[in-house]
Scaffold this motif. Structure first.
Motif, short mmCIF file in Angstrom:
data_model
loop_
_atom_site.label_atom_id
_atom_site.label_comp_id
_atom_site.label_asym_id
_atom_site.label_seq_id
_atom_site.Cartn_x
_atom_site.Cartn_y
_atom_site.Cartn_z
N GLN A 126 -7.57 -20.92 0.28
CA GLN A 126 -8.25 -19.68 -0.11
C GLN A 126 -9.43 -19.35 0.81
N ASP A 127 -10.08 -20.39 1.32
CA ASP A 127 -11.27 -20.16 2.14
C ASP A 127 -10.93 -19.72 3.56
N HIS A 128 -9.64 -19.81 3.92
CA HIS A 128 -9.28 -19.48 5.29
C HIS A 128 -8.20 -18.40 5.36
N LEU A 129 -8.19 -17.53 4.34
CA LEU A 129 -7.23 -16.44 4.37
C LEU A 129 -7.45 -15.50 5.55
N GLU A 130 -8.69 -15.47 6.04
CA GLU A 130 -8.96 -14.58 7.16
C GLU A 130 -8.23 -15.02 8.43
N ASN A 131 -7.66 -16.24 8.39
CA ASN A 131 -6.94 -16.74 9.55
C ASN A 131 -5.47 -16.33 9.56
N LEU A 132 -5.06 -15.58 8.53
CA LEU A 132 -3.68 -15.10 8.53
C LEU A 132 -3.42 -14.28 9.79
N THR A 133 -2.26 -14.47 10.35
CA THR A 133 -1.93 -13.74 11.56
C THR A 133 -1.62 -12.28 11.23
N LYS A 134 -1.53 -11.47 12.27
CA LYS A 134 -1.20 -10.06 12.11
C LYS A 134 0.14 -9.89 11.41
N ASN A 135 1.14 -10.66 11.84
CA ASN A 135 2.47 -10.55 11.23
C ASN A 135 2.46 -11.00 9.78
N GLN A 136 1.72 -12.07 9.47
CA GLN A 136 1.63 -12.53 8.09
C GLN A 136 0.99 -11.47 7.19
N LEU A 137 -0.09 -10.89 7.68
CA LEU A 137 -0.76 -9.85 6.90
C LEU A 137 0.14 -8.65 6.70
N ASN A 138 0.85 -8.24 7.72
CA ASN A 138 1.77 -7.12 7.57
C ASN A 138 2.82 -7.41 6.50
N TYR A 139 3.32 -8.63 6.50
CA TYR A 139 4.33 -9.02 5.51
C TYR A 139 3.74 -9.00 4.11
N TYR A 140 2.58 -9.65 3.93
CA TYR A 140 1.98 -9.72 2.60
C TYR A 140 1.57 -8.33 2.10
N ASN A 141 1.04 -7.52 2.98
CA ASN A 141 0.64 -6.17 2.56
C ASN A 141 1.85 -5.33 2.14
N LYS A 142 2.96 -5.52 2.83
CA LYS A 142 4.17 -4.79 2.45
C LYS A 142 4.62 -5.20 1.05
N ILE A 143 4.60 -6.51 0.78
CA ILE A 143 4.98 -7.00 -0.54
C ILE A 143 4.01 -6.50 -1.60
N LEU A 144 2.73 -6.55 -1.30
CA LEU A 144 1.72 -6.11 -2.28
C LEU A 144 1.83 -4.62 -2.57
N ARG A 145 2.11 -3.83 -1.54
CA ARG A 145 2.27 -2.39 -1.76
C ARG A 145 3.44 -2.12 -2.70
N GLN A 146 4.53 -2.83 -2.51
CA GLN A 146 5.69 -2.65 -3.38
C GLN A 146 5.36 -3.03 -4.82
N GLN A 147 4.60 -4.10 -4.98
CA GLN A 147 4.22 -4.52 -6.33
C GLN A 147 3.31 -3.50 -7.00
N VAL A 148 2.38 -2.95 -6.25
CA VAL A 148 1.52 -1.90 -6.80
C VAL A 148 2.36 -0.71 -7.25
N GLU A 149 3.32 -0.32 -6.43
CA GLU A 149 4.19 0.81 -6.78
C GLU A 149 4.97 0.52 -8.06
N ASP A 150 5.51 -0.69 -8.18
CA ASP A 150 6.28 -1.06 -9.37
C ASP A 150 5.39 -1.04 -10.61
N LEU A 151 4.20 -1.58 -10.49
CA LEU A 151 3.29 -1.63 -11.64
C LEU A 151 2.79 -0.24 -12.02
N GLU A 152 2.56 0.61 -11.03
CA GLU A 152 2.14 1.99 -11.32
C GLU A 152 3.24 2.72 -12.09
#
Length: 358
Positions: free
Chosen positions: A254-280
């Motif tokens: 948790q303390d080193h999430l800022e070390n996520l790579t660009k590709n990792q962040l793109n992947y996680y953000n895509k998943i999170l956006r889909q979850q937000v859409e589903d919950l909305e």
């Protein structure tokens, strides 16, 4: 949904970049929705459970006073107390109110009154209404059983049943709808709402950590424990917990999430956006159910308190309407006061007639 674990990229020496900020914003939004959706569902179920006890009796009382006013106008008309112009208005008001009370509230005793003032028999009108609504009927009243388990005579049209049977059937129909709504709400609450985004993350974790594919016993035990945690998060539709597990097993704490790579962040953000859409989508569905029950614009249904306050307001407004209609009935028992109202009343879509009465 149950507990969620906050995923948050903390600020390091440098300012967060755009992807990191989006990651945080999406995580916070999911946390908010995970708290709000169960709250709104609880509000919806609470209203549904209160309708038979808190609201329906008031509605019935109000409609009963409306029926008394119809009978009062009928007696006034028959008493020949007013000139023709006023009697025309009385006849219009009688038929309009009586039709609504018969058709929508079960006041079958007003049928003879309606027929006195209408050129079309009430049964003809009701038959036309049934024909229009026939495609919409999904729960016909005459298919419901009474408390003794005896079914109405299916060979007789509903409107030909005794008045007592019709009233009983309508009441059973209302109660059955309430029971179905409550059951539906509980079923929705108990049912696991596994969204597509959650399922995708879950399947990735299953592929990586399923113990049956592991030959080493020590590693197999470790993966069995991991899959127990993964399965619990999946069953709870807990996206943030699944992502936390995924990140944890990729050896990113948790303390080193800022070390996520660009590709990792793109992947996680895509998943999170889909979850937000589903919950909305899930939230909006519940909000619209709430709106249909209490009349609150669905966009404003944003807390249990707001929803219940609106429902309580509806109850109090109905009590006020009952008080007002009781006073109106009392005043109109005096012919001169009813006449004063008729003098200013205008039948819709008809020209206003000047009162030439001296």
């Amino acid at each position: 949904m149950s507990q969620t674990s906050v995923l948050y990229i903390g600020e390091s020496a440098s300012v967060l970049n755009k992807r990191q900020k989006e990651f945080n914003q999406l995580s916070e939004k999911i946390e908010q929705l995970d708290r709000l959706i169960p709250e709104l569902q609880a509000a919806c179920e609470q209203m549904i459970s209160r309708i038979p006890t808190d609201l329906n009796p008031l509605i019935r009382e109000y409609q009963t006073y409306r029926a008394e006013i119809v009978l009062l106008m009928d007696r006034t008309y028959s008493g020949d107390l007013f000139r023709k112009a006023y009697q025309t208005k009385l006849a219009y008001l009688i038929t309009e109110s009586a039709l609504d009370l018969i058709s929508n509230h079960g006041f079958e005793e007003l049928k003879p009154v309606f027929n006195k003032y209408s050129e079309v028999d009430i049964e003809t009108i009701l038959a036309q209404e049934r024909a229009v609504d026939s495609q919409k009927i999904t729960d016909p009243a005459f298919l419901l059983e009474d408390e003794a388990g005896k079914e109405p005579d299916l060979n007789r049209p509903f409107h030909e049943l005794p008045v007592e049977d019709q009233q009983r059937i309508r009441e059973e129909q209302r109660n059955e709808r309430v029971r179905q709504q409550i059951a539906k709400g509980k079923e929705r609450k108990d049912m696991q709402k596994i969204t597509k985004s959650v399922r995708n993350v879950y399947m990735d974790l299953v592929k990586a950590f399923h113990p049956d594919r592991e030959k080493d016993e020590t590693e197999k035990l470790r993966k069995t424990e991991i899959m127990q945690r993964v399965t619990q998060a999946y069953q709870e539709n807990n996206m943030l917990q699944l992502l936390k597990l995924q990140i944890e097993f990729e050896r990113i704490d948790q303390d080193h999430l800022e070390n996520l790579t660009k590709n990792q962040l793109n992947y996680y953000n895509k998943i999170l956006r889909q979850q937000v859409e589903d919950l909305e989508t899930e939230k909006e569905k519940i909000q619209k159910e709430i709106s249909a029950i209490c009349g609150l614009p669905y966009q404003h249904a944003n807390s249990l308190t707001t929803v219940i306050v609106k429902f309580n307001t509806n109850v109090n407004e109905m009590k006020t309407e009952i008080k007002n209609i009781k006073n109106l009935l009392k005043h109109w028992k005096v012919p001169s006061q009813l006449k004063a109202y008729l003098k200013t009343y205008q039948i819709p879509n008809q020209p206003f007639e000047e009162d030439d009465e001296q």
